[in-house]
Each structure stands twice: as structure tokens, then as C-alpha cells.
Design a protein around this motif. Structure first.
Motif, mmCIF file in Angstrom:
data_model
loop_
_atom_site.group_PDB
_atom_site.id
_atom_site.type_symbol
_atom_site.label_atom_id
_atom_site.label_comp_id
_atom_site.label_asym_id
_atom_site.label_seq_id
_atom_site.Cartn_x
_atom_site.Cartn_y
_atom_site.Cartn_z
ATOM 1 N N PRO A 1 -5.529 -67.635 58.282
ATOM 2 C CA PRO A 1 -5.713 -68.229 59.628
ATOM 3 C C PRO A 1 -6.630 -69.448 59.638
ATOM 4 C CG PRO A 1 -6.030 -65.837 59.677
ATOM 5 C CD PRO A 1 -5.993 -66.233 58.234
ATOM 6 N N HIS A 2 -7.466 -69.579 58.608
ATOM 7 C CA HIS A 2 -8.443 -70.672 58.584
ATOM 8 C C HIS A 2 -7.989 -71.849 57.728
ATOM 9 C CE1 HIS A 2 -11.256 -67.836 60.434
ATOM 10 N NE2 HIS A 2 -10.862 -66.955 59.522
ATOM 11 N N VAL A 3 -6.810 -71.760 57.114
ATOM 12 C CA VAL A 3 -6.359 -72.829 56.223
ATOM 13 C C VAL A 3 -6.265 -74.175 56.946
ATOM 14 C CG1 VAL A 3 -4.395 -73.660 54.858
ATOM 15 C CG2 VAL A 3 -5.249 -71.337 54.536
ATOM 16 N N PRO A 4 -5.712 -74.250 58.165
ATOM 17 C CA PRO A 4 -5.689 -75.554 58.855
ATOM 18 C C PRO A 4 -7.077 -76.159 59.020
ATOM 19 C CG PRO A 4 -4.219 -74.000 59.951
ATOM 20 C CD PRO A 4 -4.995 -73.212 58.952
ATOM 21 N N THR A 5 -8.076 -75.311 59.330
ATOM 22 C CA THR A 5 -9.451 -75.805 59.470
ATOM 23 C C THR A 5 -9.967 -76.336 58.140
ATOM 24 O OG1 THR A 5 -9.843 -74.156 61.184
ATOM 25 C CG2 THR A 5 -11.775 -75.177 60.171
ATOM 26 N N VAL A 6 -9.694 -75.600 57.062
ATOM 27 C CA VAL A 6 -10.142 -76.019 55.729
ATOM 28 C C VAL A 6 -9.496 -77.352 55.358
ATOM 29 C CG1 VAL A 6 -10.073 -75.444 53.271
ATOM 30 C CG2 VAL A 6 -10.577 -73.658 54.961
ATOM 31 N N ILE A 7 -8.200 -77.481 55.613
ATOM 32 C CA ILE A 7 -7.496 -78.733 55.297
ATOM 33 C C ILE A 7 -8.102 -79.890 56.085
ATOM 34 C CG2 ILE A 7 -5.291 -79.955 55.492
ATOM 35 C CD1 ILE A 7 -3.888 -77.323 54.918
ATOM 36 N N SER A 8 -8.360 -79.643 57.368
ATOM 37 C CA SER A 8 -8.916 -80.694 58.219
ATOM 38 C C SER A 8 -10.277 -81.169 57.698
ATOM 39 C CB SER A 8 -9.052 -80.167 59.648
ATOM 40 O OG SER A 8 -9.707 -81.098 60.456
ATOM 41 N N ILE A 9 -11.129 -80.217 57.311
ATOM 42 C CA ILE A 9 -12.453 -80.577 56.788
ATOM 43 C C ILE A 9 -12.315 -81.340 55.479
ATOM 44 C CG2 ILE A 9 -14.545 -79.590 55.765
ATOM 45 C CD1 ILE A 9 -14.348 -77.371 57.909
ATOM 46 N N CYS A 10 -11.427 -80.867 54.589
ATOM 47 C CA CYS A 10 -11.250 -81.532 53.293
ATOM 48 C C CYS A 10 -10.714 -82.947 53.466
ATOM 49 C CB CYS A 10 -10.308 -80.721 52.407
ATOM 50 S SG CYS A 10 -11.021 -79.180 51.824
ATOM 51 N N ARG B 1 -16.762 -85.738 48.028
ATOM 52 C CA ARG B 1 -15.352 -86.134 47.940
ATOM 53 C C ARG B 1 -14.640 -85.372 46.817
ATOM 54 N NH1 ARG B 1 -18.127 -90.877 48.784
ATOM 55 N NH2 ARG B 1 -17.992 -91.635 46.634
ATOM 56 N N ARG B 2 -15.360 -85.187 45.717
ATOM 57 C CA ARG B 2 -14.737 -84.451 44.602
ATOM 58 C C ARG B 2 -14.483 -82.997 44.995
ATOM 59 N NH1 ARG B 2 -17.113 -83.587 38.435
ATOM 60 N NH2 ARG B 2 -15.131 -82.924 37.545
ATOM 61 N N ALA B 3 -15.438 -82.367 45.656
ATOM 62 C CA ALA B 3 -15.248 -80.985 46.109
ATOM 63 C C ALA B 3 -14.071 -80.880 47.074
ATOM 64 C CB ALA B 3 -16.531 -80.478 46.769
ATOM 65 N N ALA B 4 -13.925 -81.889 47.950
ATOM 66 C CA ALA B 4 -12.810 -81.885 48.903
ATOM 67 C C ALA B 4 -11.475 -81.977 48.167
ATOM 68 C CB ALA B 4 -12.962 -83.048 49.877
ATOM 69 N N ALA B 5 -11.413 -82.844 47.157
ATOM 70 C CA ALA B 5 -10.167 -82.972 46.375
ATOM 71 C C ALA B 5 -9.839 -81.665 45.668
ATOM 72 C CB ALA B 5 -10.298 -84.119 45.374
ATOM 73 N N LYS B 6 -10.837 -81.018 45.095
ATOM 74 C CA LYS B 6 -10.592 -79.750 44.389
ATOM 75 C C LYS B 6 -10.165 -78.660 45.366
ATOM 76 C CE LYS B 6 -13.525 -80.299 40.355
ATOM 77 N NZ LYS B 6 -13.840 -79.412 39.258
ATOM 78 N N CYS B 7 -10.750 -78.649 46.534
ATOM 79 C CA CYS B 7 -10.381 -77.642 47.529
ATOM 80 C C CYS B 7 -8.937 -77.851 47.993
ATOM 81 C CB CYS B 7 -11.344 -77.693 48.707
ATOM 82 S SG CYS B 7 -11.122 -76.347 49.885
ATOM 83 N N LEU B 8 -8.548 -79.107 48.201
ATOM 84 C CA LEU B 8 -7.154 -79.395 48.567
ATOM 85 C C LEU B 8 -6.209 -78.958 47.449
ATOM 86 C CD1 LEU B 8 -7.400 -82.906 50.277
ATOM 87 C CD2 LEU B 8 -6.755 -80.747 51.355
ATOM 88 N N ASP B 9 -6.644 -79.167 46.210
ATOM 89 C CA ASP B 9 -5.849 -78.715 45.062
ATOM 90 C C ASP B 9 -5.636 -77.202 45.148
ATOM 91 O OD1 ASP B 9 -4.632 -78.304 42.631
ATOM 92 O OD2 ASP B 9 -6.176 -79.247 41.428
ATOM 93 N N ALA B 10 -6.689 -76.463 45.479
ATOM 94 C CA ALA B 10 -6.581 -75.006 45.595
ATOM 95 C C ALA B 10 -5.636 -74.605 46.714
ATOM 96 C CB ALA B 10 -7.971 -74.403 45.831
ATOM 97 N N VAL B 11 -5.737 -75.287 47.868
ATOM 98 C CA VAL B 11 -4.861 -74.973 49.004
ATOM 99 C C VAL B 11 -3.408 -75.232 48.634
ATOM 100 C CG1 VAL B 11 -4.268 -75.597 51.372
ATOM 101 C CG2 VAL B 11 -6.664 -75.420 50.710
ATOM 102 N N VAL B 12 -3.140 -76.388 48.042
ATOM 103 C CA VAL B 12 -1.768 -76.759 47.683
ATOM 104 C C VAL B 12 -1.200 -75.785 46.656
ATOM 105 C CG1 VAL B 12 -0.435 -78.518 46.463
ATOM 106 C CG2 VAL B 12 -2.004 -79.190 48.274
ATOM 107 N N SER C 1 0.680 -84.049 56.154
ATOM 108 C CA SER C 1 -0.728 -84.388 56.367
ATOM 109 C C SER C 1 -1.488 -84.669 55.068
ATOM 110 C CB SER C 1 -1.426 -83.240 57.119
ATOM 111 O OG SER C 1 -1.300 -82.025 56.399
ATOM 112 N N VAL C 2 -1.331 -83.800 54.064
ATOM 113 C CA VAL C 2 -2.139 -83.915 52.850
ATOM 114 C C VAL C 2 -1.643 -85.035 51.943
ATOM 115 C CG1 VAL C 2 -2.928 -82.694 50.791
ATOM 116 C CG2 VAL C 2 -2.745 -81.470 52.962
ATOM 117 N N SER C 3 -0.334 -85.121 51.775
ATOM 118 C CA SER C 3 0.222 -86.102 50.828
ATOM 119 C C SER C 3 -0.193 -87.539 51.165
ATOM 120 C CB SER C 3 1.754 -85.974 50.775
ATOM 121 O OG SER C 3 2.314 -86.992 50.000
ATOM 122 N N PRO C 4 -0.016 -88.016 52.393
ATOM 123 C CA PRO C 4 -0.428 -89.402 52.675
ATOM 124 C C PRO C 4 -1.917 -89.635 52.425
ATOM 125 C CG PRO C 4 0.972 -88.552 54.434
ATOM 126 C CD PRO C 4 0.637 -87.394 53.568
ATOM 127 N N ALA C 5 -2.746 -88.629 52.753
ATOM 128 C CA ALA C 5 -4.190 -88.797 52.552
ATOM 129 C C ALA C 5 -4.528 -88.903 51.066
ATOM 130 C CB ALA C 5 -4.932 -87.612 53.180
#
Length: 1191
Positions: A300-309, A358-369, A382-386
Motif C-alpha cells: 500500500p505504501h509503494v506509491p509513496t515510496v516511488i514519489s519520495i524516490c 540521490r544514490r539511495a533514491a536510485a537504489k530504492c527505485l531499483d528495488a521497487v522495479v 512515471s519511473v522510466s522518464p525520470a
């Protein structure tokens, strides 16, 4: 034992010698050597010490730990490991007590050596799972001393050592310290607020190991403490520590912390907004841990995590990303390079920590994906263009950029598995898919990458090449319009002197993949620029670069080669450098005429360069094996595609191939290259080498190397086809002498290739077949025809050979001769053939001969009819005769035989089930040869006869084998007849009718499918899953399973409504279990077992085709139930669990405590001593299957 004790006593004496004549150095040397010898003795498994020796050794080792010389101390510590397992428990306790006391010493050196000693002792203790009393006693003794040492905050170095040892002990022996866990927790929690960051870090490590084995109450106390402190937020420094601790707990015990995420995540989100870069980094790292370790609870919190990252992916107070113009001209780009050079000097991690965020955000997005496959469409929105925009991060942040690239690579890899169902035509109507969304973003990706390809950073360029390689693997041909933009960047890395070897290899591999997946004409304009750097790479001293370059060159010559030219390269070893030459060959001169623009491109200016660089490598004898093989493959491609342009060089090159053919190491690759050349449409002149090459190839057929045999047979076959005039009878005889051992049921593929060669030989050299008569080859052929394993490609090759052989009209191998050889054993009244498949194979061979000699057909068919009629014929003769009639009638109209119908119908009354089955097959197969004559007859017989089951099998054969156009006039009459038998009392008859209806529907689906659907009571197939009849529900599940396997796109959108019903069928229903009395015994019958098996089979299929649409935790609930079910269902669920462990490891890990118990029960179950053999075998198979998921 006495001798060992005596030897050790001598060693101990040397350690304590106080001879005044010894200098300090000599005394040290004596102690050192004696200690070293003692260690050697202790490491021997055979050594046994008496009580006195144990006491002396322990006392001496502990004394040596305080030795003035560090080397002696180190040896003494090493002795502790083997000593622990050689002495009694009370001696180990003595060692531990002394080490713990010394660890609190004021002497730093003694303290350090004692800490190492304690770690050594802990490492040598038996694991907690062994239940060792020694391990439990030692750990309990150490724990009390460690907790008191940790609580003392006067000496930080003591604290650090104690925490380190505590973490090690909890990791290895945590399960033995359950009673001490509360006190350990009480001791550790205050250290989280220590003024020393090193103490906090080691405390976090210890807590992470503690939660892996602690009880629920201790875990709750720890989480409640962390939540309380985070809510209080007294100090930013301690808040950072608590966030780090939460993330560590999640990494070590994600399955336990999941239920607390609803309280934890809001706090972490709140701290993300605090203006503290270090705190933000730890918060995002915590999110990454939650995503990977608690996939269900975090959903349920994945959208929030993506938004923060996404917000912090571009967070940089010192840089404005919107100011950079994507469309800068070349001059601006160069100016920017100069500006960046200046910023490199000024950039410092000490000045700015935002890059870590920024590096932590990239790694977190990697985990989500990587973990949320079902959200792929949303990621591409959302994630790909960013991520693509972040490819251009400022210089000085190579690690950040690498993580951004890695995150996008994960997105591409997640997209690739979905290709199978997304490429399904039925799935294309679903609108936007991840593949179509990726396709639309390709221009944006290329635009972001093309500048990076000329970056000074080697790491960045490698990331770009990896990205492009993965992109074209997911979307072949996607870069066709962008080749002009990308090629300069690839050439830059190949020419750049600062490029590393790995960079060049990645660039060449990327170039090769792009060339393989794109049309040749797209590269023609770039060949002048590509050839020089590729040729230079072929000459590179590093063999990996050379090998990759040769493959690219090969591709340049032959892009999209025709079938004849594709044989050799497909099986070549996957080595990097030769790929480039291969690629160049495919581009410069493709051999298929369909390649767009190939006629207008002149390869002449490049032939000499490509040939020269390759021949140099081909001639070299002192090069790496990989390069040798690639050079042979590449030169084979050059001759295949450009041989007509190399008349002067060809003879010498072929002689080199001949030499390589004689070399055991290179012969396989050379055979493949010769196959490629022989199949070239340029008709390369191989006559000069054939007299030497063919005998060598013939000798390979006796080698014990399967791949070599297969490739050699393929080479000989194509040489016979294309160079028959140059192949002499002597060469043919040399090959024929080696063939008999190859024609065997032990290897059907080799047999198939040998038969294909013989078929070609029958066409090109029919005179050579005379020696087959009475020879070993013919005997092997007859033996192979009778094998139950003969089917598929090997059977087809056998039929082709018989047709080619009889067409040669060789004396002794005519139609009747071959017919007698095939059918003789059956008619000789000897023992029946061991398997029915042998009769089917013989019948097919008879039919193949009859089709090749149509004039012989009527007489043979008449004889077969008489054999069926003859009352003295054995069942074997009737079986063969009926099958032969069916095979012949399938291709030849037999309506001229007036007795045929009556004879076959009479055979339906035979006492042999096999004869009746053969008669049924024969009637259906004969009908295919003349539908107007036989189909109405079959339909009439079904309506009037009582032998519907056999006649319906005949009808099924007709529907399966007849042409659609021939059947269409009879569809309505067949349909109405089948419907009359739908409610037959016999289940076997109903099953045959169902198969017939399904096959008939495929002939006219637009008309018949709605009609078939209408016969369902509800008109809806899904409603049949709720039918009160068990058999209806079981068949509905079988149908659903077939759809999930073959057409997953049909059921993907229905899973939300179907899965609850599917899961419901996995439950054991007591009302369906009954007891049957069998004399004095009672047997339990479960009427719901087949239904449950069908449900679990559906679940297993869904793992492959619809994993992204399944709630994996609900799925695991039912897998867990299956682990306790019947033997058949247990076997299925073991397979599922092994598959899930690979596909969803984190989810399985969260349920591990519940899944392990049924696995343990299976492994520990014992079969009763008086059970039958099958029960023991079943239990052994269950144990093997239960162990498999744990590997």
C-alpha cells in the motif's frame, strides 16, 4: 595415545626452556617452532590427549597468548580452534574464562589477542541446530561477561570488542541464548545513544543478529522501543541511528517486522522531509529494505515510496537540472566539457553529501522495479522518464549515475519475461503494454545516451553499452532509426586510447547484438567508419578483445544470412572478440536477396582488410583457444559470403582449414566452418581439399564425441548435395563403413542425421547403395524400425530414406525385397514384436514404399485384406495388416477394394484389444484418403452400430487428419451426430466425443464456438467451476489449465474472479472421503483427490504465465496446505515451492517458519516395517522432493 602425549610433552618443554646459553632470538625461534608443531599435531584427527596432557596444553596456550612476541601470540590463537574440539568441556570453559578476563585487561595487545581468541572459539563451536551441550555451556558463560563489558562505558575499545564478539555469537549460536535475549536486549539498547558512532554501528549489527533468533516478546520490546524513540525525536543524531537500526532489522528479519510497517512508514516519511541529508539517506535505505524484505506489507505504501524516490533522485542544492539544454550543438557540448572539467577539480564529497541521497533514491527505485512486476505499466509512465532524465547527472557522481543505469537495467529485465504473453496476438488488444510503452520511449532513451557515449568516464560508457544491449534484447530492431546517432559513440570507445579492455569488450558486444537484431542496410553508410577500429581490435594483444572483434566482423559480412549459411555460427562458443568480425561480414554482404539495399552496396573496398586481419589470426598457432575457434568461424563466414572475390587467397586458406581439421582441439569448429562454406550459394570450389577432407570427416564418425558426430554428418550431407560430382565412390565407401554403429536407438538424433545422409546418397550416388544389401547398415535400419523409440524426426528421416532407396531400383533392394525385410519377422510366425510402436513404424514404412511405387499398391493392399480375413492369421499379422492398410489408405484412395469396409468392421469383433484399436485407426485413416466414400459410411455405422466407441475413435482420426476444405461439407452432420452421444453412459465414449467436438470446432470456430458455449447450462464457462458435479468441476479446471498454459491472455483478466474458486478446490473435504471394505481390510477412498490435483496443477501453471496477477501470499497459504496433503499433491507442491523460491524468494522467506514444518515432517516420517516396497519408494521420493526446495 602415549606416543602423542610424549611428543606434545617435548613440545611444551621446548616452549618453557630457560637455558641460559640461549639468546632471546634463539629462545623466540624455539617457542615459535614448538608452537607451530603443536598446532600441526592438534589439527590431526587421530590425536587423543589424556587429562594431564589436556591441562598442560591448555595452560601453555593461554600462557603463550601473553607472550611478548606477536608472532607467537598469533600462532597460539590459531591453536585455539583445533584445541576446542580436542579437549573436554571443563577445559574449554577454562579457556573461555581466561580469554574473557584478558579481554578486560589494561594491556591493549593482550585485549586484542583475547578478543580474536574468543571469536576463534565461537567459530569452532558446533552449530546451534546440533544441540551441543558444549556450545550452550560456553555461550552462556561468555554472554554474562560480554554484557557486563558492554555496559561499562569507561573504555570504548573494550565495548567495541565485546559488541563485535556478541554480534558474532548471536549470528552463530543465537538459538542457544533464548533465556539471555532479554538481558542482551537491555544491555544493547542504551548503546544506541552512545556518543561514539562506532559503538552505535556495532550495536545495530548485534541487534540485527538478535532478531533472527529472539522470541516474540523480545522482538516486540525492541520494536516498541524504536517506535517510541522515533516518535520522541529528541536528537537528530540518535534519530538517524534508530532509522538505521530499523532498516537493519528489516534486512535480517523482514518477515517479522512487516506487521509493524503501518506504524513505522509514516514516521520514516516524516523524517524524509527533515533538512538533513544523512537522515534522508538512511530513511530511503530503510524504504529499500522494506520493499525487498516485506513485499506484501509495503504494497500500500509503494506509491509513496516511488514519489519520495523520484523527488530525491533529482535533489541537488548545487545544480539545476532544468537549465541544461538537451539540444546543444557540438560547439556547446565541447564548451560544456571544458566547464565540467573545472567542476571536477572543485567537486568534493566533503562539501556536499546530497549525492548520497540521490544514490539511495536510485537504489530504492531499483528495488521497487525488481520486486513489483505487476506495476510495469505504471513504472513506464512515471519511473522510466525520470530515470532517463537522470542519465545526464553531473560529473563527479559516477556512483550515482551507475545506480541510475542499474535501476533502468532492472526495469528492462523485468520487461523481458513478459514478452511471451505480450507478444500473443490475442493480448495485443489490451491497449498499452510495457513493450509498447518502452517502444515509444526509445527516442528519449537514445537522446539521453548518445552524449554519454563520448563521456570521459569509462564506467559511464560501460553502463551505456550494457543499457543498449539489454534494450535491443527486449526490443529487437528498436534502434533502426537511431543507428547514425549511436555508431559514432561506439567507434569513439573502440578508438579511445584511454578505454579499458572491459570497455572495448562491452562496446564490441553491444555492436554485435545491435547488428544481429537490425537490418543490414541500416549499417551500410557506417561501414567505412566501422571497419578500421574493428580490424584494429582484431589485432589487439588481449585475446578477449580479439575474439569479440572477430565475431562482429563476421556479422558485418553476413547480416541475416540464408539457412545454408547459418549452420556453423549458431553453435560457436560465446566468446567476446570474434563477434565483431562476424557482425561486419553480415552487414557488408548478406547472402539473402531480401535484405533491403544490399544490391547497391559494394563490399570490395573492405574485403582485403577483413581477410588480412582474420588470416593473420587463423595462421597463428600460439594464440588462445577461444581466438583460434573464432578465427576459424570468422574465416568460414568470409569465404561463405565473399569467397568469389578471393580467388587467389582461397586455395591457401582451404589448406589451413585442412590442417585445423586434423587438430583435435580445433576440428569441431573447423567442421562447422566447412559446413557453412559448403552451403554457400556462391558455390565455393572445395574440390582441391575434398580428397583429403572427406576421409578425415569419415574418421570423426567413430570418435566418442557426440557434437562432432552430428556436425560431421551435417557437413557430409551438404557436401554430397552441393559437390556430388567431386565425391568419389572411394570417399563414399569410407563414410559408409563408419555408419552402422551410428544407426541405433541409443541416440535418435545421430540416427536421424545418418538416415538423412543416406537419403542424400540415394539421390546423388545411387550406385553406391548396392553394398547395403545384406550389409550391416540394412540390419541396423531394420532393427531401428522395430524400436519403440522411433518417432518424430527420426521416423520421418527413415520414411524419406526408404522412398529414396526404392526409387534407385538397386538390385536386391526393390519394393518386394524391402517389404519382405520389414514384414518378414511378423509373418514368420515367430515371437510377436515387443511393442506396438514397432508395428506402427513398420506400417508407415510400408506405406512410404507403396507411395513411391504406386503400381505395386493394389496387389499389396489385396494381400493385407486377405491377411485380415484369414482365420489362421495371428493377431500380430492382423495388427500389422490393419495398420498398413490405414497408413496406405491415408495417402492412396482404396475405394476400389470392395471388401475393405466389411473386413475392417469384422475386425472390430476381434478378441484382441490391439487388433480392434488398429481396425478403428485403419478405418479413420482410410477415410481421410476418400472422404466422400468413407465418411458417410462411418457416420452411418455410428448411428446404427453398437460399437460406437471404436467408430468414434475412427471419426476422431478423420477430424484430426483430414483437410479443413474436405471436412467442411460434413461439419453439420458430424456435429449433430456427436451431440447425440454426449450423454452416453460410458465415460470413455464421452471423452472421445469431447475431443471430436473440440477438434471439429477448430474447423469453423466462428459458427461452432458460440454453439458449443451455448450448451453449457449457464452459457458461461466460468460458471462450470461452481457446478455441483465433481467431474464437471474437474474437467473445467483441466480446461482452465490448458488455457493458462497455451493462451494465458485469455484468462489473465479473469483471475480475480477465478482464483477464489480455484483455491477453494484445493481444500480437503471430509464429506468426500469414504471407507471401502475389502474383505478383512478397510481402504480409504478420497473422491475429491482428482479435483484437488487438477486445482494444484492449475496453480503450478499460473506461476509461469500469470505470476504478476497473483497475490503470492494467498497463493502460499494453499501451497502450505498442499504440503500436508496426499502423496501426489505433495509432489506438486514441492515443485511449486522450488519454483517460488526462485521467482519470489523474499515472499517464501517471510513464510519460511510455516513452510519448514511440513517439510520436516515429510523428511522425518518413517514407513512401517511391514509395508510393501512401493511405500518405501514413495517415501524416498517424497524426501528427495522435499529436500529440493532447500538447495
Amino acid at each position: 595415545m602415549a606416543s602423542a602425549s610424549y611428543h606434545i610433552s617435548n613440545l611444551l618443554e621446548k616452549m618453557t626452556s630457560s637455558d641460559k646459553d640461549f639468546s632471546d632470538y634463539l629462545f623466540f625461534s624455539l617457542r615459535f617452532m614448538a608452537t607451530n608443531d603443536l598446532m600441526t599435531e592438534l589439527q590431526k584427527d587421530s590425536i587423543k590427549l589424556d587429562d594431564d596432557s589436556e591441562r598442560k596444553v591448555v595452560r601453555m596456550i593461554l600462557k603463550l597468548l601473553e607472550d611478548k612476541n606477536g608472532e607467537v601470540q598469533n600462532l597460539a590463537v590459531k591453536c585455539l580452534g583445533p584445541l576446542v574440539s580436542k579437549v573436554k568441556e571443563y577445559q574449554v570453559e577454562t579457556i573461555v574464562d581466561t580469554l574473557c578476563t584478558n579481554m578486560l585487561s589494561d594491556k591493549e595487545q593482550l585485549r586484542d589477542i583475547s578478543s580474536i581468541g574468543l571469536k576463534t572459539v565461537i567459530g569452532e563451536l558446533p552449530p546451534a541446530s546440533s544441540g551441543s551441550a558444549l556450545a550452550a555451556s560456553v555461550c552462556k558463560k561468555i554472554t554474562g561477561r560480554l554484557t557486563s563489558a558492554i555496559a561499562k562505558q569507561e573504555d570504548v575499545s573494550v565495548q567495541l570488542e565485546a559488541l563485535d564478539i556478541m554480534a558474532d555469537m548471536l549470528c552463530r549460536q543465537g538459538g542457544l541464548l533464548v533465556n539471555f535475549h532479554p538481558s542482551i536486549l537491555s544491555c544493547l539498547l542504551p548503546q544506541l545513544t552512545s556518543p561514539r558512532l562506532a559503538v552505535r554501528k556495532r550495536t545495530i549489527m548485534a541487534l540485527g543478529h538478535l532478531v533472527m533468533s529472539c522470541g516474540n516478546l523480545v522482538f516486540i520490546d525492541l520494536i516498541e522501543h524504536l517506535l517510541t524513540e522515533l516518535g520522541r525525536n529528541d536528537n537528530m543524531s540518535t534519530t538517524r541511528t534508530y532509522i538505521q537500526c530499523t532498516a537493519a532489522i528489516s534486512r535480517q528479519a523482514g518477515h517479522r517486522i512487516g506487521e509493524y510497517l503501518e506504524k513505522i512508514i509514516p514516521l520514516v516519511v516524516k523524517f524524509c522531509n527533515v533538512d538533513d541529508d544523512e537522515l534522508r539517506e538512511y530513511c530511503i535505505q530503510a524504504f529499500e529494505s522494506f520493499v525487498r524484505r516485506c513485499p506484501k506489507e509495503v504494497y500500500p505504501h509503494v506509491p509513496t515510496v516511488i514519489s519520495i524516490c523520484l523527488r530525491y533522485l533529482t535533489y541537488d542544492p548545487n545544480y539545476n537540472f532544468d537549465d541544461e539544454d538537451e539540444d546543444d550543438n557540438a560547439m556547446d557540448a565541447e564548451q560544456n566539457d571544458e566547464d565540467y572539467q573545472g567542476s571536477d577539480d572543485e567537486y568534493s564529497d566533503d562539501d556536499d553529501m546530497s549525492w548520497k541521497v540521490r544514490r539511495a533514491a536510485a537504489k530504492c527505485l531499483d528495488a521497487v522495479v525488481s520486486t513489483r512486476h505487476e506495476m510495469l505499466p505504471e513504472f513506464y509512465r512515471s519511473v522510466s522518464p525520470a530515470l532517463v532524465c537522470r542519465f545526464k547527472v553531473p560529473r563527479g557522481e559516477e556512483n550515482v549515475k551507475a545506480d541510475v543505469f542499474h535501476a533502468y537495467l532492472s526495469l528492462l529485465k523485468q520487461t523481458r519475461p513478459a514478452q511471451s504473453w505480450l507478444a500473443d496476438p490475442d493480448a495485443m488488444e489490451q491497449g498499452e503494454t510495457p513493450l509498447t510503452m518502452l517502444q515509444s520511449q526509445v527516442p528519449m532513451i537514445v537522446k539521453a545516451l548518445h552524449k554519454q557515449l563520448k563521456e570521459k568516464s569509462v564506467k559511464t560508457r560501460q553502463c551505456c553499452f550494457n543499457m543498449l544491449t539489454e534494450l535491443v534484447n527486449v526490443l529487437p530492431g528498436a534502434l533502426t532509426q537511431h543507428i547514425p546517432v549511436l555508431i559514432p559513440g561506439i567507434i569513439f570507445s573502440l578508438n579511445d586510447k584511454s578505454s579499458s579492455s572491459n570497455l572495448k569488450i562491452d562496446a564490441l558486444a553491444c555492436l554485435h547484438v545491435i547488428m544481429v537484431t537490425h537490418p543490414a542496410h541500416a549499417f551500410h553508410a557506417h561501414v567505412p567508419a566501422l571497419v578500421p577500429p574493428v580490424v584494429a581490435c582484431v589485432g589487439d594483444p588481449f585475446y578477449k578483445i580479439t575474439s569479440e572483434a572477430l565475431l562482429v566482423t563476421q556479422q558485418l559480412v553476413k547480416v541475416r544470412v540464408g539457412p545454408a549459411a547459418s549452420v556453423a555460427t549458431s553453435s560457436a562458443p560465446p566468446v567476446d572478440s570474434l563477434l565483431t568480425i562476424v557482425s561486419l561480414l553480415q552487414v557488408i554482404r548478406p547472402l539473402d536477396n531480401q535484405s533491403e539495399g544490399s544490391d547497391s552496396f559494394d563490399p570490395s573496398p573492405y574485403i582485403n582488410d577483413l581477410f588480412t586481419c582474420t588470416i593473420k589470426r587463423l595462421k597463428a598457432a600460439d594464440i588462445d583457444q577461444e581466438v583460434k575457434e573464432r578465427a576459424i568461424s570468422c574465416m568460414g563466414q568470409i569465404i561463405c559470403n565473399l569467397g568469389d572475390r578471393l580467388p587467389a587467397e582461397l586455395p591457401g586458406t582451404l589448406l589451413i582449414f585442412l590442417e585445423r581439421l586434423k587438430n583435435e582441439i580445433t576440428r569441431l569448429t573447423t567442421v562447422k566452418a566447412l559446413t557453412l562454406i559448403a552451403g554457400s550459394p556462391l558455390k565455393i570450389d572445395l574440390r582441391p581439399v575434398l580428397p583429403d577432407a572427406v576421409p578425415i570427416l569419415a574418421s570423426f564418425l567413430r570418435k566418442n564425441q557426440r557434437a562432432l558426430k552430428l556436425c560431421t554428418l551435417a557437413a557430409l550431407d551438404i557436401l554430397l548435395r552441393n559437390y556430388s560430382s567431386a565425391v568419389t565412390p572411394v570417399m563414399v565407401d569410407a563414410v559408409l563403413a563408419e555408419l552402422p554403429p551410428l544407426i541405433s536407438e541409443s541416440d535418435m538424433h545421430v540416427s536421424q542425421m545418418a538416415l538423412s545422409f543416406l537419403s542424400t546418397l540415394a539421390v546423388t550416388h545411387p550406385s553406391s547403395l548396392g553394398q547395403l544389401s545384406g550389409g550391416n547398415i540394412l540390419q541396423q535400419l531394420i532393427a531401428l524400425v522395430r524400436s519403440p523409440l522411433l518417432q518424430g524426426g527420426a521416423l520421418a528421416a527413415m520414411l524419406d530414406f526408404y522412398q529414396a532407396l526404392v526409387a534407385t531400383e538397386t538390385p536386391g533392394l526393390g519394393y518386394m525385397d524391402l517389404l519382405r525385410m520389414l514384414t518378414g519377422p511378423v509373418y514368420s510366425q515367430s515371437a510377436a514384436l515387443p511393442h506396438k510402436q514397432a508395428y506402427c513404424s513398420i506400417a508407415k514404412c510400408v506405406a512410404a514404399l507403396t507411395r513411391a511405387c504406386p503400381t505395386e499398391g493394389p496387389a499389396v493392399v489385396g494381400q493385407f485384406i486377405q491377411d485380415v480375413k484369414n482365420s489362421r492369421s495371428t493377431d500380430s499379422i492382423r495388427l500389422l495388416a490393419l495398420l498398413s492398410l490405414g497408413e496406405v489408405g491415408h495417402h492412396v484412395d482404396l475405394s476400389s477394394q470392395p471388401e475393405l469396409k466389411t473386413v475392417i468392421l469384422d475386425a472390430f469383433s476381434s478378441s484382441s484389444e490391439e487388433v480392434k484399436s488398429a481396425a478403428s485407426y485403419a478405418l479413420g485413416s482410410i477415410a481421410v484418403g476418400n472422404l466422400p466414400e468413407y465418411l458417410p459410411f462411418v457416420l452411418q455405422e455410428i448411428s446404427s452400430s453398437k460399437r460406437q466407441y471404436l467408430l468414434l475413435h475412427s471419426l476422431k482420426e478423420i477430424i484430426s487428419s483430414a483437410s479443413v476444405s474436405g471436412l467442411k461439407p460434413y461439419v453439420e452432420s458430424v456435429w449433430s451426430l456427436l451431440l447425440k452421444h454426449c450423454e452416453c453412459q460410458e465415460e470413455g465414449t464421452r471423452n472421445v466425443v469431447a475431443e471430436c467436438l473440440g477438434k471439429l470446432t477448430l474447423i469453423d470456430p466462428e459458427t461452432l464456438l458460440p454453439r458449443l458455449k451455448g450448451y453449457l447450462l449457464s452459457g458461461d464457462f466460468l460458471k462450470t467451476l461452481e457446478d455441483p458435479d465433481l467431474n464437471v468441476r474437474r474437467v473445467a479446471l483441466v480446461t482452465f489449465n490448458s488455457a493458462a498454459h497455451n493462451k494465458p491472455s485469455l484468462i489473465r483478466e479473469l483471475l480475480d474472479s477465478v482464483l477464489p474458486q480455484l483455491y477453494n478446490e484445493t481444500k480437503v473435504r471430509k464429506e468426500l472421503i469414504r471407507e471401502v471394505e475389502m474383505g478383512p481390510f478397510k481402504h480409504t477412498v478420497d473422491d475429491g483427490l482428482d479435483l484437488r490435483k487438477a486445482a494444484f496443477e492449475c496453480m503450478y501453471t499460473l506461476l509461469d504465465s500469470c505470476l504478476d496477477r497473483i497475490d503470492i501470499f494467498t497463493f502460499l497459504n494453499h501451497v502450505e496446505d498442499g504440503l500436508k496433503d496426499h502423496y501426489d499433491i505433495k509432489m506438486l507442491t514441492f515443485l511449486m515451492l522450488a519454483r517460488l523460491s526462485s521467482l519470489c524468494p523474499s515472499a517464501v522467506l517471510q513464510r519460511l517458519d510455516r513452510l519448514v514444518e511440513p517439510l520436516r515432517a515429510t523428511c522425518t516420517t518413517k514407513v512401517k516395517a511391514n509395508s510393501v516396497k512401493q511405500e518405501f519408494e514413495k517415501q524416498d521420493e517424497l524426501k528427495r522432493s522435499a529436500i529440493e526446495p532447500n538447495r
